[in-house]
Design an enzyme around this catalytic site. Structure first.
Site, PDB file in Angstrom:
ATOM      1  N   ARG A 160      -9.300   0.237  15.445  1.00  0.00           N
ATOM      2  CA  ARG A 160      -9.544   0.670  14.113  1.00  0.00           C
ATOM      3  C   ARG A 160     -10.332   0.353  13.369  1.00  0.00           C
ATOM      4  O   ARG A 160     -11.635   0.879  13.486  1.00  0.00           O
ATOM      5  CB  ARG A 160      -8.026   0.974  13.549  1.00  0.00           C
ATOM      6  CG  ARG A 160      -6.937   1.699  14.199  1.00  0.00           C
ATOM      7  CD  ARG A 160      -5.860   1.717  13.217  1.00  0.00           C
ATOM      8  NE  ARG A 160      -5.439   0.500  12.487  1.00  0.00           N
ATOM      9  CZ  ARG A 160      -4.406   0.397  11.758  1.00  0.00           C
ATOM     10  NH1 ARG A 160      -3.355   1.352  11.539  1.00  0.00           N
ATOM     11  NH2 ARG A 160      -4.086  -0.703  10.881  1.00  0.00           N
ATOM     12  N   LYS A 169       1.040  -0.967  -0.079  1.00  0.00           N
ATOM     13  CA  LYS A 169      -0.072  -0.050  -0.284  1.00  0.00           C
ATOM     14  C   LYS A 169       1.187   1.196   0.062  1.00  0.00           C
ATOM     15  O   LYS A 169       2.007   1.421   0.237  1.00  0.00           O
ATOM     16  CB  LYS A 169      -0.880  -0.018   1.312  1.00  0.00           C
ATOM     17  CG  LYS A 169      -0.150  -0.010   2.645  1.00  0.00           C
ATOM     18  CD  LYS A 169      -1.145   0.207   3.812  1.00  0.00           C
ATOM     19  CE  LYS A 169      -0.292   0.167   5.027  1.00  0.00           C
ATOM     20  NZ  LYS A 169      -1.054   0.146   6.330  1.00  0.00           N
ATOM     21  N   TYR A 206      11.746  31.964   2.827  1.00  0.00           N
ATOM     22  CA  TYR A 206      10.421  32.760   3.344  1.00  0.00           C
ATOM     23  C   TYR A 206      10.223  32.922   4.769  1.00  0.00           C
ATOM     24  O   TYR A 206      10.741  32.422   5.572  1.00  0.00           O
ATOM     25  CB  TYR A 206       8.975  31.821   2.946  1.00  0.00           C
ATOM     26  CG  TYR A 206       8.861  31.281   1.669  1.00  0.00           C
ATOM     27  CD1 TYR A 206       8.594  32.684   0.681  1.00  0.00           C
ATOM     28  CD2 TYR A 206       8.919  30.296   0.943  1.00  0.00           C
ATOM     29  CE1 TYR A 206       8.331  32.422  -0.597  1.00  0.00           C
ATOM     30  CE2 TYR A 206       8.550  30.059  -0.412  1.00  0.00           C
ATOM     31  CZ  TYR A 206       8.411  31.189  -1.115  1.00  0.00           C
ATOM     32  OH  TYR A 206       8.161  30.946  -2.653  1.00  0.00           O
ATOM     33  N   MET A 220       8.347  24.859  -1.363  1.00  0.00           N
ATOM     34  CA  MET A 220       7.569  23.788  -2.031  1.00  0.00           C
ATOM     35  C   MET A 220       8.687  22.740  -2.733  1.00  0.00           C
ATOM     36  O   MET A 220       8.436  21.514  -3.033  1.00  0.00           O
ATOM     37  CB  MET A 220       6.575  24.379  -2.862  1.00  0.00           C
ATOM     38  CG  MET A 220       5.496  23.165  -3.642  1.00  0.00           C
ATOM     39  SD  MET A 220       4.410  24.061  -4.751  1.00  0.00           S
ATOM     40  CE  MET A 220       3.382  24.829  -3.460  1.00  0.00           C
TER      41      MET A 220
END
Length: 369
Positions: free
Chosen positions: A136, A38, A264, A313
């Site tokens: 779960r 997965k 930033y 990013m």
């Protein structure tokens, strides 16, 4: 292997073979092996990993969602695939693509029977999930009579296996709890078998269960993180080989004066005359913002250098003051030597998170077995 010339993720298939064989060596010959692929095979590449494991005669695959199983079928994977968290909207597709659902609640059971009947299925294999303490997904022990009654009223589906999930098999402080889960599941399986009149397979162990609880290997085991090179303990990590190496290069080097800012929000300000390198990898590639401002690091010419300022990013900046390096030099984010688990620990997270965060836009390179 060639030096990186851009941001790449190298997948070492020989390491995958090693890990598979090591984990298999822990099992009895008759115990089946399910490989968990997965989340893009924990961030590597589910198709290439599954294709390679098929050559090693793996018995089963598991994915989380139906579309992950569809992608494997589209790529030619024929090994049985368990879908761990299916939703009713995907049941028709699951049947059409010969995927096998986990059945974890009365709603899911009834909905899948309905779809199986509508599609003229007989004895379609399903896997009944029981909750033994992870809390779960899964039926409770007192649901057995209901499940058996529903199965006996239809010929559309059949319980191929019963399974549960250990909550803390890697934590040796939780041995008592884990043993209680094992006993509870064994009791559930025995009661289910007696009432249904046939014996489904039973499976419980994840990677740490394989390593720490050989008494609970049962008919099949499931391994995810172990296949990718992590054993959830320093001792076992030595026996496994990380299959993925995340690499990049230095795009540009800047020299800055004292009190100049980087990135930033001016999150980093230099303490003096410093040399800063910019690297083409950022939070869109899986290096999350949490690794910024000195928490994370990379390796340049075997020197560990800190990430400074906020992760962008598509870029990170690192402090290479005093490091012998130049533009175009290779950068190691993690590899077999400088492990992803160590980088993850620097941000108080785990290897699973950083591995599965690696974006699919990062180019994959495969090293042959």
């Amino acid at each position: 292997m060639a030096k990186a010339q851009e941001t790449i993720l190298e997948i070492d298939l020989s390491a995958l073979t090693h890990n598979f064989n090591y984990l298999k060596s822990k099992l009895q010959p008759q115990t089946k092996f399910l490989a968990v692929v997965k989340a893009f095979a924990y961030g590597s590449d589910s198709i290439e990993v599954a294709k390679h494991l098929e050559t090693l005669d793996v018995d089963y695959f598991a994915v989380a969602y139906a579309n992950e199983g569809v992608n494997l079928r589209d790529a030619g994977i024929t090994t049985p695939i368990l879908v761990l968290h299916p939703q009713p909207i995907n049941f028709k597709t699951i049947i059409e693509r010969c995927l096998e659902p986990s059945i974890y609640s009365a709603r899911i059971l009834n909905e899948f029977i309905k779809v199986a009947k509508a599609n003229s299925q007989t004895n379609y294999p399903v896997h009944i999930k029981f909750n033994t303490g992870l809390n779960r997904l899964g039926f409770w022990e007192n649901d057995i009579d209901y499940i058996v009654s529903q199965l006996n009223e239809t010929k559309s589906i059949v319980a191929k296996s019963l399974f549960s999930h250990l909550a803390a098999s890697e934590d040796l402080k939780e041995v008592e709890f884990t043993n209680s889960q094992i006993k509870k599941f064994e009791h559930i399986a025995k009661e289910f078998e007696n009432k249904i009149g046939y014996k489904p397979w039973v499976h419980l162990c994840n990677t740490s269960g394989i390593i720490n609880y050989p008494n609970a290997h049962l008919d099949m085991v499931r391994s995810g993180i172990g296949l990718y090179g992590f054993g959830n303990s320093a001792l076992e990590d030595k026996n496994l080989k990380p299959i993925a190496s995340l690499k990049s290069i230095i795009s540009q080097i800047h020299n800055i004066d004292k009190d100049e800012s980087v990135g930033y929000n001016r999150a980093y300000k230099s303490q003096g005359f410093e040399t800063i390198a910019t690297i083409p990898i950022g939070h869109a590639d899986g290096i999350n913002r949490i690794y910024g401002n000195g928490k994370g690091f990379v390796f340049i010419n075997e020197i560990k250098v800190p990430i400074i300022g906020n992760v962008c990013m598509d870029m990170i900046m690192v402090n290479v003051t005093g490091v012998d390096c130049k533009e175009g030099d290779e950068v190691i984010v993690f590899n077999f030597k400088n492990k992803a688990s160590v980088l993850a620990e620097s941000a108080n997270t785990i290897s699973y998170e950083i591995l599965t965060s690696i974006s699919q836009r990062v180019k994959r390179i495969y090293l042959a077995d």
